[in-house]
Design an enzyme around this catalytic site. Structure first.
Site, PDB file in Angstrom:
ATOM      1  N   LYS A 176       2.915 -11.137   5.080  1.00 24.69           N
ATOM      2  CA  LYS A 176       3.561 -10.115   4.452  1.00 24.69           C
ATOM      3  C   LYS A 176       4.560  -9.544   5.568  1.00 24.69           C
ATOM      4  CE  LYS A 176       3.314  -5.870   1.840  1.00 24.69           C
ATOM      5  NZ  LYS A 176       2.292  -4.994   1.108  1.00 24.69           N
ATOM      6  N   LYS A 229       5.174 -13.004   1.411  1.00 27.42           N
ATOM      7  CA  LYS A 229       5.807 -12.145   0.587  1.00 27.42           C
ATOM      8  C   LYS A 229       6.699 -11.500   1.502  1.00 27.42           C
ATOM      9  CE  LYS A 229       5.305  -7.450  -1.691  1.00 27.42           C
ATOM     10  NZ  LYS A 229       4.381  -6.418  -2.111  1.00 27.42           N
TER      11      LYS A 229
HETATM   12 ZN   LIG Z   1       0.273  -0.865   0.907  1.00 26.15          ZN
END
Ligand SMILES: [Zn+2]
Length: 305
Positions: A176, A229
Site C-alpha cells: 500500500k 493499492k
Molecule cells: Zn487506515
C-alpha cells in the site's frame, strides 16, 4: 478465441460505505455514483450488486463516535458489525469482506494508536486483532487489514485462530503506497489524518522491490490474498507480485483513479465507458485476480449486456 485477457463481473469486489441512521443515501461529491448509506439503503444497493453478478463487497464504516482509541472499530454493535449481520440475513450468498483499520474510527484519523504524537505499531496490533475478531463474529467472510502496521497479519491470524475463526481468510493490503490518489476516499470515509501524514507506515511510490518484501512478510504471517493499492500507477508492482508468488493477487482501483475518469467523462473530454473497461482490463492483464473497484456496477452492466 485469441483474446488473452478477459474480465467478468465475478472479478470485482465493490467497496461500500456504511453509516448510521435510516433512509440515508448521501452521494460522495468527489465520487459520483458512490454513496454513504445507512444499513437499510446499503441492503438495497447490495442486492443490486449481487444481482449484477458481482460476488463480493468490502465494507468501510463511518462510526457515530470517534475517539483516541478508535473503540467503535471493535464494538460488537458497531456500524460495520451490524451491516455484516444485515447483509448475511438478507443476501447470505454475497461474500462480505471488511476493511480492518483504525483510521475511520480514531479522532486523530491515523491508522493506529498514537503515543507522543506518533503511531505506536505494536500497541496498534492488539486493537486490529480485536477489530478483525469482532467482524468475524458478526459473520464476515474475509477480513482485509489496510493499516500497514508491521506484524498485523500474524497478530490478526493468531487472534482469529484462538477465537475459533481459523476458516476466515485474510486479504492483506500488502503493498500500500502513500498515494495522493486516496484523496476522494478520505471524504467518503471521513478519515483524513488530523495531523501529519501516513508516510511513516505506507510505502514510497518510488519503491518497487520493497513491495516484494512486504508481500513475502504478509504471506509468511498468514495472508491468503495480497493486495496492491493503488492499481493504475502500480501495474508493474502487480505484475512482479503475480510472477513471484502463488497466492491470489488483488488490486485496488482507488477513489482518485475513479474520480479522474468520472470528472473527465462529465466534461465530455473522454469516452468514460471505454476508458473504464480499458483500465479494468489493464489491471487484470498486469496480473490481478481480483479488482476492488467503484466501477464494479457500471462495468458489470456493460459486461452483462
Ligand atoms: Zn487506515
Amino acid at each position: 478465441m485469441v483474446r488473452q485477457t478477459t474480465i467478468s463481473p465475478d472479478d470485482f469486489i465493490y467497496p461500500m460505505f456504511v453509516t448510521h441512521g435510516k433512509g440515508i443515501r448521501k452521494e460522495i461529491s468527489s465520487m459520483p455514483g458512490c454513496y454513504q448509506e445507512s444499513i437499510d439503503e446499503l441492503i438495497k444497493n447490495a442486492k443490486e450488486v449481487y444481482s449484477l453478478g458481482i460476488p463480493s463487497v468490502i465494507l468501510f464504516g463511518i462510526p457515530e463516535h470517534k475517539d483516541e482509541m478508535g473503540s467503535s472499530a471493535y464494538d460488537d454493535n458497531g456500524i460495520v458489525q451490524n451491516a455484516i449481520k444485515a447483509i448475511k440475513d438478507s443476501i447470505p450468498e454475497l461474500y462480505v469482506i471488511t476493511d480492518v483499520c483504525m483510521c475511520e474510527y480514531t479522532s486523530h484519523g491515523h491508522c493506529g494508536f498514537i503515543d507522543k504524537g506518533e503511531v505506536d505499531n505494536d500497541k496498534t496490533l492488539s486493537l486490529l486483532a480485536m477489530e478483525a475478531v469482532s467482524h468475524a463474529k458478526a459473520g464476515a467472510d474475509m477480513v482485509a487489514p489496510s493499516d500497514m502496521m508491521d506484524g498485523r497479519v500474524g497478530a490478526i491470524r493468531a487472534a482469529m485462530d484462538r477465537e475459533g475463526f481459523s476458516n476466515v481468510p485474510i486479504m492483506s493490503y500488502a503493498a500500500k503506497y502513500a498515494s495522493a490518489f486516496y484523496g476522494p476516499f478520505r471524504e467518503a470515509a471521513e478519515s483524513t489524518p488530523q495531523f501529519g501524514d501516513r508516510r511513516s507506515y505506507q510505502m514510497d511510490p518510488a519503491n518497487r522491490r520493497e513491495a516484494l518484501k512486504e508481500v513475502a512478510l504478509d504471506i509468511e504471517e498468514g495472508a491468503d490474498i495480497v493486495m496492491v493499492k493503488p492499481a493504475l500507477s502500480y501495474l508493474d508492482v502487480i505484475s512482479d507480485i503475480k510472477s513471484s508468488f502463488a497466492v491470489p493477487v488483488a488490486a485496488y482501483n482507488v477513489s482518485g483513479e475513479y474520480s479522474l475518469i468520472k470528472a473527465a467523462g462529465k466534461l465530455g473530454w473522454i469516452d468514460e465507458d471505454r476508458i473504464m473497461m480499458e483500465i479494468l482490463i489493464s489491471i487484470k492483464r498486469a496480473g490481478a485476480d481480483l479488482i476492488l473497484t467503484y466501477f464494479a456496477k457500471d462495468a458489470a452492466k456493460i459486461l452483462n449486456d
